[in-house]
Design a protein around this motif. Structure first.
Motif, mmCIF file in Angstrom:
data_model
loop_
_atom_site.group_PDB
_atom_site.id
_atom_site.type_symbol
_atom_site.label_atom_id
_atom_site.label_comp_id
_atom_site.label_asym_id
_atom_site.label_seq_id
_atom_site.Cartn_x
_atom_site.Cartn_y
_atom_site.Cartn_z
ATOM 1 N N ALA A 1 0.829 -1.203 0.000
ATOM 2 C CA ALA A 1 0.000 0.000 0.000
ATOM 3 C C ALA A 1 0.866 1.258 0.000
ATOM 4 N N ARG A 2 1.940 1.230 0.769
ATOM 5 C CA ARG A 2 2.858 2.372 0.805
ATOM 6 C C ARG A 2 3.423 2.647 -0.590
ATOM 7 N N ILE A 3 3.876 1.599 -1.255
ATOM 8 C CA ILE A 3 4.432 1.765 -2.600
ATOM 9 C C ILE A 3 3.363 2.266 -3.560
ATOM 10 N N ALA A 4 2.156 1.722 -3.458
ATOM 11 C CA ALA A 4 1.075 2.124 -4.373
ATOM 12 C C ALA A 4 0.723 3.594 -4.201
ATOM 13 N N VAL A 5 0.709 4.072 -2.945
ATOM 14 C CA VAL A 5 0.349 5.467 -2.679
ATOM 15 C C VAL A 5 1.465 6.417 -3.099
ATOM 16 N N LYS A 6 2.709 6.060 -2.788
ATOM 17 C CA LYS A 6 3.831 6.946 -3.100
ATOM 18 C C LYS A 6 4.251 6.873 -4.558
ATOM 19 N N ASN A 7 4.039 5.730 -5.162
ATOM 20 C CA ASN A 7 4.487 5.551 -6.532
ATOM 21 C C ASN A 7 3.282 5.403 -7.451
ATOM 22 N N ARG A 8 2.740 6.525 -7.869
ATOM 23 C CA ARG A 8 1.549 6.518 -8.717
ATOM 24 C C ARG A 8 1.947 6.473 -10.189
ATOM 25 N N ILE A 9 3.080 5.829 -10.469
ATOM 26 C CA ILE A 9 3.632 5.897 -11.823
ATOM 27 C C ILE A 9 2.695 5.304 -12.874
ATOM 28 N N ASP A 10 2.019 4.184 -12.545
ATOM 29 C CA ASP A 10 1.149 3.567 -13.547
ATOM 30 C C ASP A 10 -0.011 4.488 -13.911
ATOM 31 N N GLU A 11 -0.626 5.067 -12.868
ATOM 32 C CA GLU A 11 -1.735 5.999 -13.116
ATOM 33 C C GLU A 11 -1.250 7.240 -13.851
ATOM 34 N N THR A 12 -0.127 7.782 -13.395
ATOM 35 C CA THR A 12 0.415 8.998 -14.009
ATOM 36 C C THR A 12 0.810 8.754 -15.460
ATOM 37 N N ARG A 13 1.426 7.610 -15.723
ATOM 38 C CA ARG A 13 1.878 7.319 -17.088
ATOM 39 C C ARG A 13 0.697 7.091 -18.019
ATOM 40 N N ALA A 14 -0.344 6.443 -17.508
ATOM 41 C CA ALA A 14 -1.545 6.276 -18.325
ATOM 42 C C ALA A 14 -2.110 7.642 -18.694
ATOM 43 N N ASP A 15 -2.111 8.544 -17.721
ATOM 44 C CA ASP A 15 -2.578 9.915 -17.983
ATOM 45 C C ASP A 15 -1.718 10.588 -19.032
ATOM 46 N N ARG A 16 -0.408 10.462 -18.879
ATOM 47 C CA ARG A 16 0.508 11.096 -19.821
ATOM 48 C C ARG A 16 0.303 10.564 -21.241
#
Length: 606
Positions: free
Chosen positions: A275-290
């Motif tokens: 959960a800590r990694i998922a909250v701090k590392n939003r890379i998948d969500e951010t990259r999908a947005d990008r």
């Protein structure tokens, strides 16, 4: 070709700028506006063309026979293509060239000008642009100031190009052109519906992990609160020394050794760590947005690759999208699709670095195993476990063998090797004792003496780069130069201000404020990566020429993979050409056994 030097000046403010938006987002924004363009045709002086003159000025040039030169051509070339439907015959980027010549130094126009013209104060970039921030329409006096600023930038670009191009390898100029075309003339498309669903699923999964963690997003997102929370569980938070302040700070980065040990020591709290990694590392969500926000009006994804992003020449990500970070089998890959009636053809050079290392180190037994198509990972695993290992049956053991072959060739020690296996940093987490890790490292070094000897030879190369009497000496495909190793394509591995600290037995290089230490095995890694990169990029250039007749072209590269978009009707011919080209060893690496694997589909599914 006629050379045209060009620089667009465009509206920007605190929210609408390249610092906060991708190039496509910026150019697609409702406030985007071209104030004007500075242009020098051939060796003629640069001229400014205001907003109402831009289109006529651009249309006066026969772009079919033009070498376009800009400083950051991804930006100016994209505007030419997107807003004016102009595609020059050839793209050149002086910022890319500057990175190629000095990968560890700044490629900003202002810094390159100072570096190349240190004693000429007239060769300096102005700062007038800041005065135009937020001014949608330029009043005459402000436009005159911006015009002069732009003209100076164009003249600097011209001078920098002429200074750098004299000894720049033609193959590398062609690679800059190819890289720029991937962005300015894209062919890859996006499955928007699938990518949107993926983004929503990522958000749902994060919420589920937070729920399973037994705490809140607020606690997971805050270092102090997360520290307090794990203390309440009777766990001592890991710490590390801050490189900026020298003080002790929490070691909560997923790459931190302390974090990896924490996860390993307390598997019963796996839900909390995830959960800590998922909250701090939003890379998948951010990259999908990008990705979604970087699709142009034709549903195409301009591929932003940073030429010479690394010391070794490897590509990197840029424009806020790391297109080099597309894990195999990931949903992001599968959301990249081909145009109608076309396939994406993907071919990967199998274990190119391990093969290259075996070649240059003279590790003939390992090289022979590769040449014979043997499974070298199984073979080394058999040495580790003392019994036959088969792919598909003994996959855990083979994985350890693979991690050893791919990781230990650059001097990795037993502690790091053990941590790599235990934490899953190489792809799979497995138990391994400190004794087992030490035994495997020693076994590797005893088995591949040629490689360990090459570490010593690379250490001698570092001394040679500081010895004027050794400049020009050849060592395999490399040539000794001052603080540099010249590569077979004319580029170089550069170690600026290389020095040796006898007391610490360490070499150092770099500029003040950014000093890096190095040693023989690390230099071997640099050499192998740089040489492997040349094999891949030369294949890209060859394919780009050989596939033209079939109306197919190279559209992307991810590490050791090359992606081609071509018609479905020529699939057999395209695959044959790709395979033949990518398995052809260069003249400077005769005896290098190359192997590929790949396929084709309407998605990037490899």
């Amino acid at each position: 070709m006629l050379t045209v030097y060009l620089d667009f000046e465009t509206y920007f403010d605190s929210k609408v700028s390249l610092s906060s938006l991708t190039t496509v987002e910026y150019c697609s924004h409702e406030l985007f506006k071209v104030w004007g363009v500075g242009m020098a045709v051939g060796e003629s002086p640069a001229e400014w063309y205001g907003e109402d003159e831009v289109e006529d000025a651009l249309n006066s040039v026969n772009w079919n026979d033009v070498n376009l030169v800009c400083h950051n051509t991804l930006f100016d070339g994209y505007i030419l293509a997107d807003k004016y439907h102009i595609h020059p015959r050839f793209y050149t980027d002086t910022a890319a060239m500057a990175r190629g010549l000095n990968p560890t130094l700044s490629a900003k126009l202002s810094e390159v000008a100072k570096r190349l013209f240190p004693d000429d104060e007239t060769m300096r970039k102005g700062d007038e642009l800041v005065s135009a921030k937020g001014h949608y329409d330029l009043e005459p006096s402000l436009e005159a100031s911006i015009a002069q600023y732009c003209i100076q930038d164009v003249e600097l670009t011209k001078a920098i190009f002429n200074k750098q191009v004299a000894n720049y390898p033609q193959s590398e100029l062609e690679l800059i052109d190819l890289t720029t075309r991937m962005f300015c003339q894209p062919l890859l498309e996006i499955n928007v519906e699938r990518l949107t669903e993926y983004k929503e699923q990522v958000i749902t999964n994060t919420l589920e992990k937070i729920k399973n963690s037994g705490t809140t997003r607020d606690v997971l997102a805050s270092n102090p609160k997360f520290c307090d929370h794990i203390k309440s569980l009777g766990i001592t938070p890991p710490v590390k020394t801050s490189p900026n302040t020298g003080k002790k700070i929490p070691a909560f980065g997923k790459a931190d050794a302390g974090w990896k040990q924490l996860v390993e020591m307390y598997p019963e709290h796996q839900n909390l760590w995830e959960a800590r990694i998922a909250v701090k590392n939003r890379i998948d969500e951010t990259r999908a947005d990008r990705f979604l926000n970087s699709v142009n009006k034709h549903n195409q994804l301009p591929v932003p690759l940073r030429y010479y992003a690394a010391h070794t020449g490897r590509f990197g990500g840029t424009d806020k999208i790391n297109m080099q970070n597309l894990p195999r089998g990931s949903e992001l890959r599968k959301c990249l699709i081909s145009p109608i009636s076309h396939y994406i053809y993907v071919m990967d050079l199998s274990n190119i670095e391990a093969r290259m290392l075996a070649l240059i180190a003279g590790q003939d037994d390992l090289l022979g195993a590769f040449a014979n198509g043997e499974d070298v990972y199984c073979q080394f695993a058999e040495k580790i476990y003392g019994r036959p290992i088969q792919k598909g049956i003994d996959d855990d053991e083979r994985f350890v063998g693979k991690t050893a072959v791919l990781g230990l060739g650059y001097g990795m020690g037993d502690k790091k090797f053990g941590m790599t296996i235990r934490t899953g940093a190489a792809g799979k987490a497995m138990p391994i004792s400190e004794e087992e890790a030490l035994s495997i490292v020693q076994l590797y070094r005893n088995s591949y003496v040629g490689i360990t000897q090459y570490w010593k030879q690379a250490n001698a190369m570092l001394f040679a780069m500081m010895d004027p009497n050794q400049i020009g000496n050849r060592i395999g495909p490399l040539t000794i130069d001052r603080h540099a190793l010249v590569l077979p394509n004319g580029m170089a591995l550069r170690y600026h201000n290389l020095s040796y600290n006898e007391h610490l037995n360490r070499f150092y290089f770099g500029e003040e404020g950014k000093i890096t230490d190095t040693y023989g095995a690390k230099v071997v890694e640099n050499i192998v990566q740089a040489l492997s990169r040349i094999v891949i990029t030369d294949a890209m250039l060859l394919l780009d020429q050989q596939l033209k007749a079939l109306k197919a072209q190279v559209v992307h590269t991810v590490h050791d993979e090359i992606l081609v978009v071509g018609p479905k009707s020529h699939s057999d011919s395209i695959m044959r050409i790709i395979e033949e080209t990518m398995t052809q060893a260069p003249d400077w690496a005769k005896g290098l056994p190359l192997a590929v694997e790949g396929g084709f589909d309407v998605t990037y599914s490899k």
